[in-house]
Design an enzyme around this catalytic site. Structure first.
Site, short mmCIF file in Angstrom:
data_model
loop_
_atom_site.label_atom_id
_atom_site.label_comp_id
_atom_site.label_asym_id
_atom_site.label_seq_id
_atom_site.Cartn_x
_atom_site.Cartn_y
_atom_site.Cartn_z
N ASP A 91 0.87 -1.18 0.00
CA ASP A 91 0.00 0.00 0.00
C ASP A 91 0.90 1.23 0.00
OD1 ASP A 91 -2.23 1.57 -0.11
OD2 ASP A 91 -3.07 0.95 1.82
N ASP A 265 -7.52 -7.59 1.20
CA ASP A 265 -6.57 -7.65 2.32
C ASP A 265 -7.30 -7.13 3.53
OD1 ASP A 265 -6.31 -4.63 1.63
OD2 ASP A 265 -5.27 -4.87 3.54
N CYS A 303 -10.89 -28.25 9.07
CA CYS A 303 -9.67 -27.51 8.73
C CYS A 303 -8.45 -28.41 8.85
CB CYS A 303 -9.53 -26.30 9.66
SG CYS A 303 -8.09 -25.29 9.30
N CYS A 305 -5.31 -27.28 9.06
CA CYS A 305 -4.14 -26.54 9.56
C CYS A 305 -3.55 -27.23 10.78
CB CYS A 305 -4.49 -25.08 9.85
SG CYS A 305 -5.13 -24.76 11.51
N CYS A 308 -5.61 -27.11 13.99
CA CYS A 308 -6.80 -27.96 14.05
C CYS A 308 -6.48 -29.45 14.01
CB CYS A 308 -7.75 -27.59 12.91
SG CYS A 308 -8.43 -25.92 13.10
N HIS A 334 -4.52 -20.63 12.04
CA HIS A 334 -5.83 -21.16 11.69
C HIS A 334 -6.67 -20.14 10.92
CE1 HIS A 334 -9.76 -22.81 11.57
NE2 HIS A 334 -10.18 -21.65 12.06
N1 PRF Z 1 -6.72 3.61 0.11
C1 PRF Z 1 -5.51 3.02 0.36
N2 PRF Z 1 -5.40 2.01 1.25
C2 PRF Z 1 -6.51 1.59 1.88
C3 PRF Z 1 -7.77 2.16 1.65
C4 PRF Z 1 -7.90 3.23 0.71
O1 PRF Z 1 -8.97 3.79 0.43
C5 PRF Z 1 -8.69 1.47 2.48
C6 PRF Z 1 -10.14 1.71 2.60
N3 PRF Z 1 -10.84 0.61 3.13
C7 PRF Z 1 -7.94 0.51 3.17
N4 PRF Z 1 -6.64 0.59 2.80
N5 PRF Z 1 -4.41 3.45 -0.27
ZN ZN Z 2 -7.45 -24.71 11.37
#
Ligand code: PRF
Ligand code: ZN
Length: 371
Positions: A91, A265, A303, A305, A308, A334
């Protein structure tokens, strides 16, 4: 090896695909384990692999502050540093600055802030964010954007989205293309249809390798988030991957895949694992609950893993009560395995044309925890 996405099957709006990258292939839909500071918390890289994870997420914000992007590059990049040769998406930093940093100031050039670690001053621009992600050796680089809060007025959301659009253009110009590496644009626009449309159209012009949907899961609720996905997903190119940022619960994932999302994520499985909450085919359990004190059954008999197959609910209960570090380790293992299986089984169902039935059966299982 070029960065590409094959759409292999569709069931309604739900998609099954394969993402090809310099660091390996990723079957979609996929969940990316969050490895913010160069580690998926409480997990060795081998343990992350064993959950079935194919791609992990890292954060520009945390890594630029500690240990520093140039240092990560000198150490051979993030893949080598964290023993994860597979794909890594990073990110861009803006979102984490807004949630974590102190004394933030946003202007046209970028965002100025003080570190939450030592108070040092930093200026993050689209160009610097791209450079940092290059130094980290991110397989997928995210553009620098601003995520509006919820609620926001149309005027606030429009102003912010247009700033994000200008930053997306600067991010695209600053991105150093390498074979098998890609860059994703991020659609903003809060809960306003016209703004989502304007944002998606502008980003499509820049021809990114993939598109993220940002600015959701910020307090608008599941119904509104789904309404925004219904509007936004069809605006994105069908032949490119779509990533819903920071989402969500297992239920959110099922519903968002149904609306055309390929990648996710979220800190939920890892954070919940450290706080004794386990996601299972029978619903969510709090392992600190006294009902588990003598429960000699596996956490989830469905599961495979290590948690588990080798341990009991009673043992997990004991570990959390005794504040033993193995508790968070086993439950994180898990939970991540659960999220991976949810996506893998969803993919099989999409390819078989019975995704709706799969969602119904999965949700029916979760009801059991409530009785
Ligand atoms: N922009 C960026 N990272 C993020 C978001 C976003 O809007 C969000 C919004 N749920 C989570 N992570 N760059
Ligand atoms: Zn598990």
């Amino acid at each position: 090896m070029s960065f590409s996405f094959d759409l292999l099957g569709q069931d309604g709006a739900a998609r099954a695909g394969m993402l090809h990258t310099a660091h390996g292939d990723v079957p979609t839909p996929t969940f990316m384990a969050v490895g913010t500071a160069g580690t998926v918390k409480a997990m060795t890289a081998d343990a992350v692999r064993a959950t079935g994870a194919k791609i992990v997420l890292g954060n520009t914000y945390h890594l630029m502050l500690r240990p520093g992007a140039e240092r990560v590059a000198r150490l051979g990049g993030l893949h080598k540093m964290m023993d994860w040769p597979g794909p890594i998406l990073t990110d861009s930093g803006g979102f984490q600055v807004m949630s974590l940093a102190k004394l933030r100031k946003m202007d046209e050039t970028g965002v100025t802030f003080r570190s939450h670690i030592d108070g040092s001053a930093h200026h993050l621009t689209p160009e610097r964010s791209m450079e940092i992600q290059y130094l980290l050796d991110a397989t997928i680089t995210m553009v620098l954007d601003e995520c509006t809060k919820f609620p926001a007025t149309h005027e606030e959301a429009a102003k912010s989205m247009r700033l994000s659009t200008r930053w997306a253009k600067r991010s695209r110009d600053a991105f150093v293309a390498r074979d098998g590496y890609g860059q994703f644009g991020i659609v903003q626009g809060n809960v306003y249809k016209d703004l989502r449309e304007e944002s998606a159209a502008a980003l499509r012009e820049l021809n990114f390798e993939g598109y993220a949907i940002g600015g959701l899961a910020v307090g608008e609720g599941q119904e509104m988030m789904y309404a925004m996905l219904d509007i936004t997903a069809p605006l994105l190119p069908t032949g490119k991957p779509r990533y819903l940022m920071g989402v969500g619960t297992p239920d959110d994932l099922l519903g968002s895949v149904a609306r055309g999302v390929d990648m996710f994520d979220c800190v939920m499985p890892t954070r919940a694992g450290r706080t004794a909450r386990g996601f299972t085919s029978h619903g969510v359990f709090n392992l600190r609950n006294a009902r588990f004190i003598d429960d000699g059954t596996p956490l989830d008999e469905n599961c495979g893993c290590l948690c588990c197959t080798r341990h009991t609910r009673a043992y997990l209960h004991h570990l959390f009560r005794a504040q033993e570090i193995l508790g968070p380790m086993l439950l994180t293992m898990h939970n991540l395995t659960y999220y991976q299986r949810l996506m893998q089984d969803g993919r099989v169902a999409i390819l078989a044309g019975n995704y709706d039935e799969y969602c119904q059966a999965t949700r029916a299982g979760w009801e059991e925890a409530k009785h």
